[in-house]
Write a protein that holds these residues in place. Sequence first.
Motif, short mmCIF file in Angstrom:
data_model
loop_
_atom_site.label_atom_id
_atom_site.label_comp_id
_atom_site.label_asym_id
_atom_site.label_seq_id
_atom_site.Cartn_x
_atom_site.Cartn_y
_atom_site.Cartn_z
N LEU A 1 0.79 -1.39 0.53
CA LEU A 1 0.11 0.42 0.45
C LEU A 1 0.57 1.19 0.09
O LEU A 1 0.33 2.54 -0.75
CB LEU A 1 -0.58 0.25 1.38
N LEU A 2 2.17 1.42 0.88
CA LEU A 2 2.30 2.45 0.78
C LEU A 2 3.13 2.80 -0.39
O LEU A 2 3.30 3.85 -1.08
CB LEU A 2 3.53 2.04 1.80
N GLY A 3 4.27 1.48 -0.74
CA GLY A 3 4.69 1.62 -2.26
C GLY A 3 4.09 2.20 -3.56
O GLY A 3 4.55 3.21 -3.99
N GLY A 4 2.59 1.18 -3.24
CA GLY A 4 1.96 1.55 -4.60
C GLY A 4 1.54 3.15 -3.94
O GLY A 4 1.31 3.57 -5.95
N GLY A 5 0.80 3.72 -3.19
CA GLY A 5 0.79 4.74 -2.85
C GLY A 5 1.48 6.37 -3.78
O GLY A 5 1.32 7.27 -3.97
N LEU A 6 2.89 5.56 -3.26
CA LEU A 6 4.04 6.67 -3.45
C LEU A 6 4.42 6.57 -4.30
O LEU A 6 4.51 7.39 -5.96
CB LEU A 6 5.36 6.56 -2.59
N PHE A 7 4.57 5.42 -5.42
CA PHE A 7 5.51 5.32 -6.37
C PHE A 7 4.33 4.51 -7.82
O PHE A 7 5.16 4.08 -8.70
CB PHE A 7 7.01 4.67 -6.44
N GLY A 8 3.83 4.06 -7.58
CA GLY A 8 2.69 3.87 -8.52
C GLY A 8 3.23 1.88 -8.37
O GLY A 8 3.25 1.36 -7.84
N PHE A 9 2.51 1.70 -9.94
CA PHE A 9 2.90 0.29 -10.03
C PHE A 9 4.37 -0.36 -10.12
O PHE A 9 3.83 -1.42 -8.74
CB PHE A 9 2.53 -0.25 -11.52
N LEU A 10 5.20 0.07 -10.27
CA LEU A 10 6.22 -0.03 -9.82
C LEU A 10 6.55 0.11 -8.51
O LEU A 10 7.81 -0.69 -7.58
CB LEU A 10 7.79 0.75 -10.83
N GLY A 11 6.41 0.31 -7.52
CA GLY A 11 6.37 0.72 -5.80
C GLY A 11 5.82 -0.24 -5.59
O GLY A 11 6.15 -0.48 -4.57
N MET A 12 4.41 -1.16 -5.56
CA MET A 12 3.72 -1.77 -4.99
C MET A 12 4.23 -3.42 -5.75
O MET A 12 4.62 -4.86 -5.16
CB MET A 12 2.07 -2.74 -6.32
#
Length: 485
Positions: free
Chosen positions: A378-389
């Motif tokens: 959730l944190l990675g996707g919220g900050l950096f989108g698909f790559l963050g997920m």
Amino acid sequence: MSKEKENLKNSGKEETSGYYASRPSFGNNGPSKLRQKFSRGMTFFVVIAACIIFYFALLRLPAISGVFKEIIHILKPVLYGMGIAYLLNPIVDFVERHLKPLLRKKISSEKSVHAISRGVGIFAAVTILIMVIVALFNMMIPELYGSIRDMVLTVPSQLNQLVEKIMEMNTKDTTLNQLLNNVLKEATDYIQRWMRSDLLTQINVLMSNLTVGVISVVNEFLNAVIGIIISIYVLFSKEKFASQCKKGVYAIFKPSHANMLLHLTIKSNEIFGGFIIGKIIDSAIIGVLCFIGLSILNMPYTLLVSVIVGVTNVIPFFGPYIGAIPSAVLIMLSDPKMGVYFIIFILVLQQLDGNVIGPKILGDSTGLSAFWVVFAILLGGGLFGFLGMILGVPTFAVIYYIVNMLINHRLEKKKLPIETEAYGEKSYVDSDGTYIYSHEDEENQARELRKEKESKNTKEKEESKEPEDLNKGTEPDKTKNGKGE
């Protein structure tokens, strides 16, 4: 007198400039008093100047972040190249590991063996990458074109059937029919107002976004092509780059800090490599199993749905649902009953992946519990989108490892246990800093010690079993009284 000076004197070539031909050693007398005072003043000056610079940097934070974004945008091909090299490195290592023994039998020069095996490994890795990309495009583009064409042909007829059913319902004078009439009237009025006022503006925005999107896709494709070329150079010189980074770390930091930084680098590579490579293999297996299952069930859009499910499975936890929802909608538009069967099939497939395939391939590569995995996604996707997920889980695993290491270090300094199980409900630390075990902790500790002893005994028995078997045929059997029979 140094050896260089003696050699010059003996050879008769000692000149004024001869002493400076080689680098002299630095002075070891220490700084003078004037320099000490000057250094102290410079320290105060640097601290004050750094505070002022930091204050103005906070005021100009958007401009500074814009500069960094521009730098990252310019260096995108380099970033792509390093990422591609990291993903292709296991293939290169695999080829080198199996090719070098064969080449050493025919070529005596180790340098030539290394160069040939490295070149063959890089060629094989890049070839596999290009083949995978071409195969994915060949599978997706025709299926996507056919899906859009079928939707264009079938959706209007389905809408007409829906309208006919609504009109049949309107012939009956019931409360539901009146509600449907009001809803249709409001929807019609809204669509008319939207077409008169906002439709043209939305079309202009859509066309501009479409143009920008096409240009960005072309730019990203060119960056990826340049990145593949850069990855070849990175793979050819990866040992040199690693040595240069290690040299710089030891030059900048103290040995203890440098060793800790290198340890964290190795641990991060272990976590990222195990997670990313394992997840790619796991997703490929899931995509193949999905294709086989959908082919057996005779589902529509089999190839397209299998690719979507396999690609989105790279995202932990939420990936299967992200790929399954649009796929289920796509299948339901063609056949609602098949859409229900697809949902059941995906649930069974994800249970198989989560309980059997995933643990076998990934193991405990991150060391995170389910809660922290969801938190990182959730944190990675919220900050950096698909790559963050995708990268949020291994990144958070590295942070979790560092925090855990620091906590354990502090506990060791206080002479307290570092096992999490030791801090149960009834255990505590008294005011003197002494850890007090609870009865449950003592029992658990004793149980763990017994298990360790049993495992050691079984290992010793297995190790001593082979020599006993070897000597079994040579030594005569003896009875209790020492006589052989």
